[in-house]
Design an enzyme around this catalytic site. Structure first.
Site, PDB file in Angstrom:
ATOM      1  N   ASP A  53       1.000   4.107  -3.016  1.00 51.94           N
ATOM      2  CA  ASP A  53       0.619   5.497  -2.772  1.00 51.94           C
ATOM      3  C   ASP A  53       1.734   6.469  -3.141  1.00 51.94           C
ATOM      4  O   ASP A  53       1.494   7.495  -3.801  1.00 51.94           O
ATOM      5  CB  ASP A  53       0.241   5.688  -1.303  1.00 51.94           C
TER       6      ASP A  53
ATOM      7  N   SER B 123      -7.018   2.502  -3.915  1.00 50.10           N
ATOM      8  CA  SER B 123      -5.754   2.961  -3.331  1.00 50.10           C
ATOM      9  C   SER B 123      -4.861   3.584  -4.384  1.00 50.10           C
ATOM     10  O   SER B 123      -3.979   4.373  -4.057  1.00 50.10           O
ATOM     11  CB  SER B 123      -5.013   1.786  -2.685  1.00 50.10           C
TER      12      SER B 123
ATOM     13  N   GLU C 214       0.830  -1.207   0.000  1.00 50.44           N
ATOM     14  CA  GLU C 214       0.000   0.000   0.000  1.00 50.44           C
ATOM     15  C   GLU C 214       0.860   1.250   0.000  1.00 50.44           C
ATOM     16  O   GLU C 214       0.619   2.196  -0.772  1.00 50.44           O
ATOM     17  CB  GLU C 214      -0.918   0.003   1.226  1.00 50.44           C
TER      18      GLU C 214
END
Length: 763
Positions: A344, A607, A340
């Site tokens: 990002d 995401s 994640e």
């Protein structure tokens, strides 16, 4: 030591000496001119521990039907809980008026942003009331770690036994979806004298939002086909609660998008030539685990982004004075990092290659707070001395998994960010109409919910789209067959549909069986008797059951005629039906090498969408500065809806010709003059199931699976507002012209958006 009485007469000086309160700003701010913010103390009675009453909705009601596995032992630490304070009605009204004025071009307060200290002085709880509450906490044996600059949260620590004694509730272990959790069994009670200034305690349960990305795929590039071959790990989990098996097998390999493709699709590339790269703008991605810091320079080098001057740092944001609530979560290694966090940071840079990227991480284990490290990282940034221009948060959980104090703390946090001028973007979720089932199947809960982390009226929520070319058979029109030197292949904007990997995908049903999604699902049931391909994977949207609809969300064609804050506001690419298209990551375990000579990670989900839009906002911010505007824009949503009204029309009356002209189906030629690509095809109604002993509402059941992925007999359905009818009027939710629960306003042409944004602000 516990006392029966805590007198308000305790001197304020003595109380403040026990805490590291942040000093008030000494300078006045034009934004506060004329506001009535002075008020008398609200704690006016003696605090008597014998006169207590409950604070409503301070526990998770969903646990009421579950028997606890066992009680939490009294010695269990409960660290960095947050006593969430209640501001007065006067200050609540004043804050709403100020934020509205900060976004009103005709107001002298337009873009007059506050510091955390100014915010706390104007809109926090009075010092005397904070002194009374902190004195009571200390008297109950808790350690008060500090008061945040916003004067709305008191950070304190203790044990489960102290929580039971002080708040009259038992901490228990519960098993939910085969996972053990800690939560308080009932609403808390505390002295009635404090009720006027206390909402409750955030951090009495550990139901934290989850990262909203897809299951990562490892893939090897084939130079002959210019495609990637997925390498499935031996024994990969395809059962309920894990990643679904792929419904479509692409024998020739799958497509990996590079930053160039996203830049081309959303038309950011022309801005780079004029020097608008995000330079001078800081984007913070908030996380609960580190990444390998070698990933980012590898990504920048592989995809030709090094010439733009972007920077990167990974750190733990601390308050001043430090409460100790943010510790390093670890993971700065090839095997321990968070996918994640990698996603990002890399795709914020992909869109804004000149921006400064802050990876702000805090450890979940260092905080008992409901939102753990992600909430702590964001809150500390917003209350800190050095603040970013933009924040992206790619995490979420449904409002049904959120107690009132925690939801209040989220909304207060994003309102404070807005008042400080920080633009916040939050992913809506990856499981259709209920964001709490990322990577699994909606079951045992209402199938319609909204992401509690995204449903504040002071953030911009970002949903997920898919490119329509694969289902339509038009890939050669929009993509080259050979990758360019930076590994991109997109020729232009590509028509978009709602990202939906289930049989509820209406565009897939139309293109593949020339029928409805319901018939598509019934057909799939014949060929998939074990439910191996059942999934809820889709971009999320829905109506908040907590937050009211802000005025700016009412002004555009298609706006839902409800009273709720509705999600999403905007959408960008998140994934594709059948898993054909994903973005390429450079990770520690699978670094990117020239010509992809070794395997890489392919990834997606909302995401991805949120940090990409954070990158777009960084371009807007720099462009505004270059034109003489403010470096900070605050919440982007009010401006986005105003601009959308120009293209889509208002909520009533005739619509302009641009509503049809800006339909995403028109492709690059038809939408080249538009700010928005209005996504009108597809929807995010996904599969939902009801296992034996469960109740799943908001689900239209169309069949039964005798042994769903080995979990037993299950009724299977599609998410719907009706249990007896399923069509485009009940499906949760169908894309449509104007705003929709499926994709909000659609996606954007960034160059056109910047031009329109400048014009809207008179620049």
């Amino acid at each position: 030591m516990k006392t029966e009485h805590v007198m308000i007469g305790v001197s304020m000086a003595a109380a403040l000496a026990t805490l590291p309160l942040t000093a008030l700003a000494s300078a006045s701010n034009a934004a506060l001119a004329g506001l009535t913010i002075t008020e008398a103390p609200r704690v006016t009675q003696t605090i008597d521990n014998r006169v207590v009453s409950a604070l409503g909705n301070t526990h998770l009601s969903m646990l009421d039907s579950l028997a606890p596995a066992r009680a939490v032992t009294d010695s269990t630490p409960m660290n960095h809980m947050q006593l969430v304070l209640r501001r007065s009605a006067l200050r609540t009204t004043a804050l709403s008026q100020l934020i509205a004025a900060q976004h009103d071009r005709s107001s002298p307060k337009f873009h007059q942003w506050l510091t955390p200290a100014e915010y706390g002085r104007a809109f926090g709880v009075a010092d005397t009331d904070i002194s009374a509450v902190t004195s009571w906490l200390i008297s109950q044996g808790f350690k008060v770690n500090g008061v945040l600059a916003n004067k709305m949260q008191i950070d304190f620590s203790g044990t489960a036994g102290q929580v039971r004694q002080a708040f009259h509730t038992q901490e228990n272990h519960y098993i939910v979806n085969k996972v053990s959790h800690i939560a308080n069994a009932s609403d808390i009670s505390m002295p009635a004298a404090l009720h006027s200034v206390v909402v409750g305690v955030a951090g009495l349960n550990d139901f934290r939002p989850q990262a909203l990305h897809q299951q990562p795929k490892i893939a090897q590039f084939n130079t002959s086909s210019q495609r990637f071959k997925i390498q499935l790990a031996p024994g990969a989990n395809t059962r309920i609660g894990g990643a679904p098996a792929p419904m479509v097998n692409f024998n020739g390999g799958v497509r990996g998008f590079a930053p160039y493709d996203m830049q081309t699709m959303y038309n950011t590339s022309p801005l780079y030539g004029s020097g608008v790269t995000g330079k001078g703008i800081t984007i913070a991605v908030v996380e609960d685990q580190d990444m390998d810091v070698s990933d980012w320079p590898n990504f920048v080098s592989q995809f030709g982004l090094g010439g733009y001057g972007g920077t990167f740092k990974q750190f733990q944001p601390l308050l001043s004075p430090d409460t100790g609530n943010c510790t390093d979560p670890g993971g700065n290694s090839p095997t321990g990092e968070s996918i994640e966090t990698v996603l990002d940071s890399e795709y914020a840079t992909a869109i804004a290659p000149g921006a400064s990227i802050w990876v702000a991480t805090c450890n979940d284990a260092g905080s008992s707070n409901f939102f753990g490290g992600v909430f702590t990282a964001a809150s500390n940034l917003i209350n800190g001395a050095s603040r970013p221009n933009v924040i992206s948060a790619s995490y979420g959980f449904g409002e049904g998994f959120t107690d009132t104090p925690s939801k209040t703390a989220i909304d207060m946090m994003w309102a404070q960010a807005d008042a400080e001028g920080i633009s916040v973007f939050v992913s809506t979720g990856d499981s259709g109409s209920n964001p709490s089932f990322n990577g699994s199947i909606i079951n045992g809960r209402p199938a319609i919910d909204a992401n509690s982390f995204a449903s504040s009226p002071n953030d911009t929520s970002v949903g997920g789209s898919d490119t329509a070319d694969v289902l339509d058979g038009t890939s050669s029109k929009y993509f080259n067959t050979t990758l360019n030197p930076v590994y991109g292949s997109a020729k232009s904007y590509v028509p978009e549909i709602t990202w939906n990997q289930s049989c509820g995908n209406t565009r897939a049903a139309k293109d593949l069986i020339h029928g409805s999604a319901l018939q598509f699902c019934k057909n799939a049931l014949i060929y998939d008797p074990q439910g191996d391909y059942v999934t809820s994977e889709s971009g999320s949207g829905g109506a908040s059951s907590v937050d009211r609809k802000p005025a700016w969300q009412r002004i555009v064609h298609g706006a839902a005629k409800d009273q709720s804050r509705d999600l999403p506001d905007i959408s960008l690419f998140a994934g594709s039906y059948g898993g054909y298209s994903s973005v390429i990551l450079c990770t520690g375990a699978y670094p990117c090498k020239p010509n992809f000579s070794s395997p890489v990670v392919l990834e997606g989900g909302t995401s991805l969408s949120s940090p990409m839009f954070a990158g777009i906002q960084a371009l807007i911010d720099q462009g505004m500065v270059s034109a003489g505007g403010s470096v900070n824009q605050g919440n982007a949503a009010p401006t986005l809806y105003e601009l959308a009204r120009n293209e889509f029309g208002g909520p009533a009356g005739s619509v302009p010709s641009t509503l049809a002209a800006c339909n995403a189906d028109n492709g690059s030629g038809g939408t080249s003059q538009c700010v928005f690509h209005n996504i009108t095809d597809g929807g995010n109604a996904t599969q939902c199931v009801q296992l034996q002993g469960q109740t799943t509402t908001d689900c239209y059941f169309y069949g039964t699976i005798q042994n769903l992925q080995g979990a037993g007999q299950a009724k299977i359905g599609l998410t719907s507002s009706s249990a007896t009818k399923y069509d485009k009027t009940t499906a949760a939710f169908a894309a449509k012209a104007g705003w929709s629960f499926a994709n909000g306003l659609g996606s954007v042409n960034t160059a056109n958006l910047l031009s329109a944004w400048k014009s809207f602000n008179g620049l």
